[in-house]
Design an enzyme around this catalytic site. Structure first.
Site, PDB file in Angstrom:
ATOM      1  N   GLY A 246      37.972  49.709  42.739  1.00  0.00           N
ATOM      2  CA  GLY A 246      37.303  48.594  43.668  1.00  0.00           C
ATOM      3  C   GLY A 246      37.903  47.558  44.099  1.00  0.00           C
ATOM      4  O   GLY A 246      38.229  47.080  44.929  1.00  0.00           O
ATOM      5  N   GLU A 266      40.190  40.389  39.804  1.00  0.00           N
ATOM      6  CA  GLU A 266      41.106  40.443  38.821  1.00  0.00           C
ATOM      7  C   GLU A 266      40.243  41.584  38.125  1.00  0.00           C
ATOM      8  O   GLU A 266      38.939  42.026  38.079  1.00  0.00           O
ATOM      9  CB  GLU A 266      40.477  39.351  37.294  1.00  0.00           C
ATOM     10  CG  GLU A 266      41.049  39.577  36.419  1.00  0.00           C
ATOM     11  CD  GLU A 266      39.779  39.571  35.657  1.00  0.00           C
ATOM     12  OE1 GLU A 266      38.664  38.619  35.246  1.00  0.00           O
ATOM     13  OE2 GLU A 266      39.768  40.662  34.526  1.00  0.00           O
ATOM     14  N   CYS A 303      37.999  42.816  29.896  1.00  0.00           N
ATOM     15  CA  CYS A 303      38.692  43.017  30.512  1.00  0.00           C
ATOM     16  C   CYS A 303      39.936  42.443  29.316  1.00  0.00           C
ATOM     17  O   CYS A 303      41.438  42.851  29.889  1.00  0.00           O
ATOM     18  CB  CYS A 303      38.657  42.237  31.763  1.00  0.00           C
ATOM     19  SG  CYS A 303      38.250  40.162  31.591  1.00  0.00           S
TER      20      CYS A 303
END
Ligand code: NAP
Length: 533
Positions: A246, A266, A303
């Site tokens: 994305g 990010e 993440c």
């Protein structure tokens, strides 16, 4: 309970211009929510950005104090949503009330931290070099530089942090702090949570007398809304947290615009941890427990999840691996956020297993049942296989880690040299292994934004010094951070004033320093007034 409308919110007004809708899904039961959310139309997207650009004509002149007052008000309005916010987000994400309570505190805390940053004032990085009229062969002019807001910003909410990286999360907070209006593309995984946030931010916008275009919320459960948004000619920057696919797609779209704009994305990170033999031998039990806690925290949907463990093949290695495997297998797997994440995790783990060099020690399958769920999974490969195959660095977004056992220090160093960019890199070692650790940190420094000694990467503090970023594919902009106060720099643009009349200078650059901020004047950090060299 608030009656949610499922609307987009364009400059403060509810808007339902389209006909295509979607609902939220409870990840614990797969039940659909009762509210239908309206996918934003191209016209609504245009309205949102056009209002944001009009708002910027006003807010670009706002003082730091005025922006700080908005951020404080936004934090108060979010707290005012009370338990309904927690219950709604828990229903949509399955993250649990304790975790969401903590995340709410982090979200309001970061809005307030940016307010403090603004009041302190030095974030504008005022630098003044006074003229040298007698310099030979030519006089030097007076140059004064500071950071100013960039313009309307699009923010893409992440699925895994419905508060802290979402409607009023770190990207929005830092853009607002900079003085930039924000258009949020809500994540389709938690649209009701997003609407509650939108109502709170609309109240703060109105309450502080800001122009209504300061904030808009757009729903979309497909790539069209985001793609159209990023192409809008009046947009100046993008903040994104999510998948590599994305983030990269939006980055490419922004680069193809007639006038490209920065995309601060990010994205994927596997957060390598190097465990040296002494640490594995002397702290095997505690280290295995800490590692398993970190890998399974939030069902591995962070993440900063440690998805890669690099070790040397020594006597302590096998018992440590057995301890990790036993603890991972013995722990009940948590709920995943949504079907797409379960599907993505199944595909990425299958892809890794299919490379023919990887052994599955435990897990590796979907857990059948009502909820979206994947088994806690430990994979193992050799240093040689890892070095030869960059595909083994794929992110497995969930409770999965890959152990890489190297046969020599040289092999371990080669594995580190071949790493892609990451948010974090960690070493566990004993004091008598410091020389090795120092050499390995020197290599890891080129690969990550945050280096950790004898700790775990999950848990990202929101402080001035935090660095949450790293070389590609961790981010598209390795010089920036998306957490911590310097995140504001992404939405500020330096401007230098040359030989400018005092009356035409912004306050931050005026002779008497009326804002009383730290500035660098002729090479010296000072709060004093400007004196010529
Ligand atoms: P995502 O699929 O990247 O989606 C994030 C946002 O970007 C959504 O609003 C999505 O819109 C939009 N989007 C995605 N692809 C797009 C495209 N090609 N063009 C325009 N907009 C696009 O991330 P996610 O849904 O949060 O999670 C999916 C995967 O992302 C996870 O399995 C994980 O691998 C990764 N992830 C990584 C992190 C991290 O911090 N490293 C955090 C969260 C997720 P739509 O959903 O409406 O299409």
């Amino acid at each position: 309970m608030t009656n949610l409308s499922g609307s987009n919110f364009i400059a403060g007004k509810a808007s339902q211009q389209g006909s295509s809708t979607f609902t939220s899904v409870n990840p614990r039961t797969r039940a659909a929510g009762s509210v239908r959310f309206f996918n934003a139309t191209a016209h609504e997207i245009d309205e949102a950005v056009t209002h944001a650009a009009a708002a910027f004509e006003i807010t670009r002149h706002y003082s730091a104090e005025r922006l700080a007052a908005f951020l404080d008000r936004a934090a108060a309005e979010i707290n005012g949503l009370g338990d309904e916010l927690l219950e709604t987000a828990d229903w949509e994400t399955g993250l649990g009330i304790p975790r969401l309570t903590g995340e709410r505190g982090r979200t309001t805390g970061q809005l307030q931290a940016f307010a403090r940053l603004l009041r302190e004032g030095s974030y504008v990085e005022a630098i003044i070099d006074t003229a040298l009229p007698d310099r030979q062969p030519a006089p030097r002019p007076d140059i004064r530089r500071m950071l100013l807001p960039i313009g309307p910003v699009a923010v893409f909410s992440a699925s895994n942090f419905p508060f802290a990286f979402a409607v009023a999360g770190g990207d929005s907070a830092s853009a607002w702090a900079a003085g930039c209006p924000v258009v949020v593309k809500a994540h389709p995984g938690h649209p009701a949570t997003s609407e509650l946030f939108a109502l709170a931010i609309n109240r703060a916008t109105e309450g502080e007398g800001f122009p209504r275009g300061w904030f808009s919320l757009l729903h979309g459960n497909g790539v069209e809304v985001g793609q159209t948004l990023v192409q809008h000619p009046l947009l100046e920057a993008v903040g994104f947290t999510g998948s590599l696919r994305g983030g990269r797609a939006l980055y490419d779209t922004a680069a193809r615009r007639e006038r490209p704009i920065p995309v601060y994305a990010e994205m994927g990170s596997i957060n390598p941890i190097v465990i040296l033999p002494g640490a594995a031998a002397r702290r095997s039990e505690g280290l295995a427990e800490g590692l398993v806690n970190s890998v399974t925290l939030g069902s591995g949907q962070f993440c900063t999840n440690p998805g890669l463990i690099l070790m040397l093949n020594e006597a302590s290695t096998r018992p440590f691996i057995e301890a990790v495997k036993g603890k991972m297998a013995g722990r009940a797997p948590g709920v995943l956020l949504n079907e797409a994440i379960e599907r993505g995790l199944t595909a990425t783990v299958a892809g890794t297993q299919g490379r023919g060099t990887v052994e599955t020690l435990t897990g590796g399958t979907v857990v059948e049942g009502d909820s979206f769920c994947y088994a806690n999974t430990v994979l193992e490969t050799t240093g040689a296989a890892f070095i030869a195959d960059g595909g083994l660095q794929a992110e497995h977004f969930g409770p999965v880690t890959l152990l890489v056992v190297c046969e020599s220090r040289e092999e371990l160093e080669a594995a580190i040299r071949g790493l892609h960019g990451n948010l974090t890199a960690t070493i566990h070692a004993e004091v008598d292994e410091i020389d090795v650790a120092e050499a390995l940190f020197s290599l890891l420094r080129e690969k990550a934004g945050r280096l950790i000694w004898n700790g775990f990467p999950t848990g990202v503090e929101v402080v001035q010094a935090m660095q949450h970023g790293g070389p590609y594919p961790a981010t598209t902009a390795p010089g920036t951070t998306s957490v911590g106060m310097t995140a504001i720099r992404r939405f500020l643009r330096p401007v230098a004033y040359q030989n400018m009349l005092e009356a035409l200078l912004p306050d931050a650059l005026k002779k008497a320093n009326p804002l009383g901020i730290w500035r660098i004047v002729n090479g010296e950090m000072t709060k004093g007034e400007v004196t010529s060299l």
